[in-house]
Design an enzyme around this catalytic site. Structure first.
Site, PDB file in Angstrom:
ATOM      1  N   GLY B  12      32.687  33.477  86.294  1.00 47.45           N
ATOM      2  CA  GLY B  12      32.291  33.998  87.593  1.00 47.45           C
ATOM      3  C   GLY B  12      30.976  34.726  87.367  1.00 47.45           C
ATOM      4  O   GLY B  12      30.563  34.902  86.246  1.00 47.45           O
ATOM      5  N   CYS B  13      30.254  35.139  88.424  1.00 47.14           N
ATOM      6  CA  CYS B  13      28.918  35.658  88.157  1.00 47.14           C
ATOM      7  C   CYS B  13      28.265  36.297  89.353  1.00 47.14           C
ATOM      8  O   CYS B  13      28.724  36.202  90.465  1.00 47.14           O
ATOM      9  CB  CYS B  13      27.993  34.550  87.704  1.00 47.14           C
ATOM     10  SG  CYS B  13      28.659  33.591  86.384  1.00 47.14           S
ATOM     11  N   GLY B  14      27.118  36.951  89.073  1.00 48.48           N
ATOM     12  CA  GLY B  14      26.225  37.424  90.118  1.00 48.48           C
ATOM     13  C   GLY B  14      24.853  36.807  89.934  1.00 48.48           C
ATOM     14  O   GLY B  14      24.425  36.547  88.812  1.00 48.48           O
ATOM     15  N   ARG B  41      29.621  42.338  88.767  1.00 46.92           N
ATOM     16  CA  ARG B  41      29.923  40.907  88.854  1.00 46.92           C
ATOM     17  C   ARG B  41      29.911  40.248  87.479  1.00 46.92           C
ATOM     18  O   ARG B  41      30.260  39.063  87.362  1.00 46.92           O
ATOM     19  CB  ARG B  41      28.928  40.195  89.775  1.00 46.92           C
ATOM     20  CG  ARG B  41      28.932  40.727  91.202  1.00 46.92           C
ATOM     21  CD  ARG B  41      28.116  39.834  92.123  1.00 46.92           C
ATOM     22  NE  ARG B  41      28.795  38.571  92.351  1.00 46.92           N
ATOM     23  CZ  ARG B  41      29.676  38.351  93.326  1.00 46.92           C
ATOM     24  NH1 ARG B  41      29.968  39.311  94.170  1.00 46.92           N
ATOM     25  NH2 ARG B  41      30.257  37.179  93.447  1.00 46.92           N
TER      26      ARG B  41
END
Ligand code: SF4
Ligand code: SF4
Lengths: 507, 366
Positions: B12-14, B41
């Site tokens: 998952g990420c920003g 994030r």
């Protein structure tokens, strides 16, 4: 007693009648086309000649008081892992007749079923599963040869397509009805198949027996077949459907031809097959104009010419040891669709030895054909439709994940209209009214009910496919096609995993 | 290892990105503030940046950023490079030691041009300069153990590693670079070998991708790319996005918006309702590029020398916000990341599922 039929009492089934329940209504007498049941007027009693029973369960299904049970003959030979009763009985039979053992439907031996050794993936946490009841879940597929790239002009803003395409057939479900000829099954079933295909936006296949005049109206959902006997093939026929399938072989009997006995060639069948009434319809083993891949190319293009390049040409082969190389040649020869039929594919009649001992499981053949076409960079140039033992929607999903564009079903379709896989289709006496053209039996199939059941089957499988797709976090079928990452093997060895191109469960 | 036997990277990420359409260059500190706002994030296991317009002195050379595990791999990579390309300039990538950034590989950069005479030897014949460089990169990444090219475009560069993005930025001294496009990534891998190469952005030539999501169609995207000679060596989702863009835009010559149609196409129901030209196009794209459809939750930003593009999956399962102010277009996972560096945007919107946000440099710039 030189010709005493030893097999007679070594029968396969027992017909058990509960005398307390039997009301002598004689439904079984009328339903059993093998004349197992007879009514003895003198004693007001129904009796059975169990030796003739093929185990189709028609009488049991129709007995109003549930008085009948059909079960395997309990009589047992001394155990022997090699000489099982089946081999003994076959030998007795052949010793009596000197004939070839015949059977119907697909391979019945316990070879590994690879569908049952592959498991599907589902989403958890890191990617959400998608609910098909709330979000679009797309099953539409286009069959046909695709270019590798498209050309577009107008660029950013108003792009327009420049590439022109070979003909394509849209199907709303990745499930087609496989070839079954008029003759091997009757017109009522054909009507049911055609109407179900029309309703569900998919296709049915005429098989090699020509097309009955009343079925031309379903052309948009029809694949017409051109087999080695060329029965019923003429210009209107070739142009009647959306595709022409050249049948090279069939999974149930790779390498051999077909034979519809003269007794089955009545007036209607004689008309569609374009052969005189009462003559045997013999399909030679090879096409007499195809002895090599170049010859196949000629036939493909002859058919394309005859249909003005408006119809797709499918080429159907039985899955055999070299399918991958053969399929590659077929694509290069111009086939728009490769139909690959595994060794479990059904048939109306086949020599038992061939049915049970020749061919390759469709799962393995499919995996190697798809991989080979990709290695050669020509996978786009043809669609791949696989057949031969697809039993449920999970099998469909696994086939697509291995690389198929769509599947063909035939046995499953017949089961939907009553077939119990008794494997005696070649007798022409199918008590379920399917593999028979005897008008008395054939009218047991109401085309409207057959249509409804067949459409229901596709609908039900469609819902299940959508659920499985959504569970994997996918919302379009093309994202599943060839996506072997969604499969894991259980209990498979390294070689099998390699051929299937999948990892073992847990990895 | 068999090509199908890869370990999938899940994360998952920003994201954050900006482009000055007039070509104005800004220092790296701007994008760092934006991505740092989305600190939560990520989990400190990957951060990275891509910057465009940073090497004006070598603008016509391919800038290769290479990470090597040790001297032996460095030597192998260098001797291969010397044979394959002219090296105009080479140096260590300047860094500043940061206590939070550990296990640092050897980080070098080379400004190069292909050696034409190498064609037909280790390399295929008749290659364009770009294709030649793609082969150089693929060969190093596949064949030279311990060496990895993580950036290969002209006048642009990727900077990435294991750590939070603000620490990675400090480590690479990003305030010393100025560019007209910046993208940034903060990573939350659920399984990671802690390898620097696994951080985002992923690049090939001047394409750089930062990606939040998981590509559920990875299995087929990868097999599709293999048909065209791309080898997915990194065993992650994001790499396929980079190669798909390279295939669709550079090799097949599709415009960016058309390529986006292939990656996140409209649903058939929508296509059936379109006017004829559009319907024909979308239908053709889906038929031909079905295996390039990116299915599963994602938001990506991809940049190239001429622009910045943001794209969501077809049902928007990951966040993406865009904003404009003057000549600048911003895109990020969260609006807060944009407002941190642009408190008063003229327009802020959440792009619709599958609708790309495309920001090109103004004509004549770049
Ligand atoms: S052949 Fe079929 S209908 Fe006849 S007795 Fe056996 S199960 Fe019943
Ligand atoms: S079609 Fe009829 S004869 Fe053939 S297996 Fe089915 S029930 Fe038996």
């Amino acid at each position: 007693m030189l010709y005493y039929d030893q097999n007679k009492n070594y029968r396969d089934f027992e017909v058990l009648r509960d005398e307390n329940k039997c009301i002598q209504c004689q439904v079984c007498v009328r339903q059993c086309s093998y004349e197992v049941h007879t009514y003895d007027e003198k004693h007001d009693e129904v009796t059975a000649d169990q030796t003739k029973c093929v185990g189709c369960h028609r009488c049991e299904a129709f007995c109003p008081t549930d008085a009948l049970k059909i079960r395997k003959n309990q009589s047992e030979f001394r155990d022997n892992a090699l000489w099982t009763p089946q081999y003994l009985k076959n030998i007795y039979k052949q010793a009596d007749t000197g004939g070839v053992l015949l059977t119907g439907m697909g391979n019945s031996y316990p070879y590994p079923v690879y569908w049952d050794k592959m498991l599907l993936d589902a989403s958890q946490v890191t990617n959400p599963s998608i609910d098909p009841l709330r979000e679009p879940m797309e099953l539409r597929t286009y069959l046909g040869a695709k270019p590798d790239a498209v050309e577009v002009h107008g660029g950013n803003g108003h792009p327009r397509l420049d590439t022109s395409f070979a003909p394509q057939i849209p199907i709303e479900y990745p499930i087609l009805f496989s070839a079954m000829s008029y003759g091997s099954i009757n017109l009522n079933i054909h009507v049911g198949l055609a109407r179900a295909a029309e309703e569900m936006g998919t296709l049915y296949n005429t098989g090699e027996g020509g097309l009955h005049p009343t079925l031309y109206q379903y052309g948009k959902n029809t694949i017409v077949q051109c087999a080695s006997g060329r029965f019923g093939v003429h210009t209107d026929y070739l142009n009647a459907g959306v595709a022409v399938e050249i049948k090279i072989g069939q999974g149930a009997k790779p390498g051999i031809g077909g034979h519809l006995p003269g007794e089955k060639i009545g007036p209607e069948i004689s008309l569609t097959r374009m052969i005189p009434e009462g003559t045997d319809a013999l399909s030679p083993a090879p096409h007499h104009d195809i002895y090599s891949i170049e010859d196949l190319r000629q036939l493909i293009y002859a058919l394309k010419e005859a249909t003005d390049y408006k119809k797709l040409v499918f080429v159907k082969i039985a899955a055999v040891h070299n399918s991958a190389a053969i399929a590659s040649g077929m694509v290069r020869a111009g086939a728009d669709v490769i139909s690959l039929d595994g060794f479990r594919g059904g048939t109306g009649a086949a020599p038992t030895m061939i049915r049970d001992n020749v061919g390759v499981p469709i799962e393995l053949a499919l995996a190697s054909v798809d991989e080979r076409l990709r290695q050669e960079g020509i996978r786009n140039r043809a669609s791949l439709v696989v057949a031969g033992g697809i039993r449920c929607s999970a099998d469909v999903v696994k086939a697509i994940a291995l690389g198929a564009d769509a599947v063909y079903i035939a046995t499953a379709a017949l089961i939907a209209v009553g077939c119990t896989v008794c494997q005696r289709c070649y007798t022409g006496k199918c008590p379920w009214g399917i593999a028979t053209n005897d008008p008395y039996l054939a009218k047991r199939i109401n085309p409207e009910i057959a249509h409804e059941k067949l459409a229901n089957l596709i609908r039900g499988w469609g819902h299940e496919i959508q659920e499985m797709l959504g569970g994997m976090g996918l919302n379009a079928l093309e994202s599943l096609r060839g996506n072997r990452e969604k499969l894991r093997g259980v209990g498979l060895n390294e070689t099998e995993l390699n051929i299937l191109g999948i990892k073992h469960a847990g990895a | 290892m068999q090509s199908w036997n890869y370990q999938k990277d899940i994360s998952g990420c920003g994201l954050s990105g900006l482009i000055n359409k007039d070509g104005t260059r800004v220092g790296g500190e701007v994008i760092v503030r934006s991505i740092a706002t989305q600190h939560d994030r990520g989990n400190g296991l990957g951060g990275g940046f891509a910057a465009y317009g940073i090497y004006p002195d070598f603008a016509d050379h391919y800038a290769l950023h290479i990470m090597c595990d040790d001297r032996a791999s460095l030597a192998a990579a260098e001797s291969f490079l010397k044979e394959a390309v002219y090296i105009a300039h080479q140096e260590r990538i300047p860094i500043r030691l940061n206590p939070k950034i550990t296990n640092v590989p050897i980080l070098n950069r080379y400004f190069v041009k292909p050696r034409a005479e190498m064609e037909g030897t280790t390399f295929d014949k008749g290659l364009s300069e770009d294709d030649f460089m793609v082969q150089v990169v693929m060969k190093i990444n596949m064949d030279i153990q311990g060496a990895f090219v993580f950036s290969s475009g002209k006048n642009m560069g990727a900077f990435k590693g294991v750590g939070y993005p603000e620490d990675i930025a400090d480590f690479y001294r990003l305030e010393d670079y100025s560019g007209y496009i910046w993208t940034a990534h903060n990573r939350f891998p659920t399984n990671t070998p802690g390898w620097w190469g696994g951080a985002h952005p992923f690049t090939i030539l001047d394409w750089s991708i930062v990606h939040n999501g998981e590509i559920s169609s990875y299995g087929i995207n990868k097999r599709y790319l293999e048909m065209f000679g791309y080898h997915c060596t990194l065993l992650t989702d994001t790499e396929v996005v980079a190669y798909l863009l390279d295939l669709l835009i550079r090799k097949h010559g599709l415009a960016v918006d058309v390529a986006c149609l292939a990656l996140a196409p409209p649903f058939w129901k929508e296509i059936d309702r379109m006017d004829e030209d559009r319907r024909k196009l979308c239908k053709a794209i889906r038929m031909v590029y079905g295996s390039a459809l990116l299915n599963g939750p994602f938001a990506i930003l991809f940049a190239y020398n001429g622009g910045l593009v943001g794209l969501n999956d077809r049902i928007k399962l990951r966040p993406l916000v865009a904003a404009t102010k003057g000549e600048t277009v911003y895109m990020a996972s969260e609006e807060s990341a944009i407002r941190e560096i642009c408190p008063d945007p003229e327009r802020v919107w959440a792009p619709k599922a599958g609708d790309p946000v495309i920001a090109h440099l103004n004509p004549g710039i770049g």
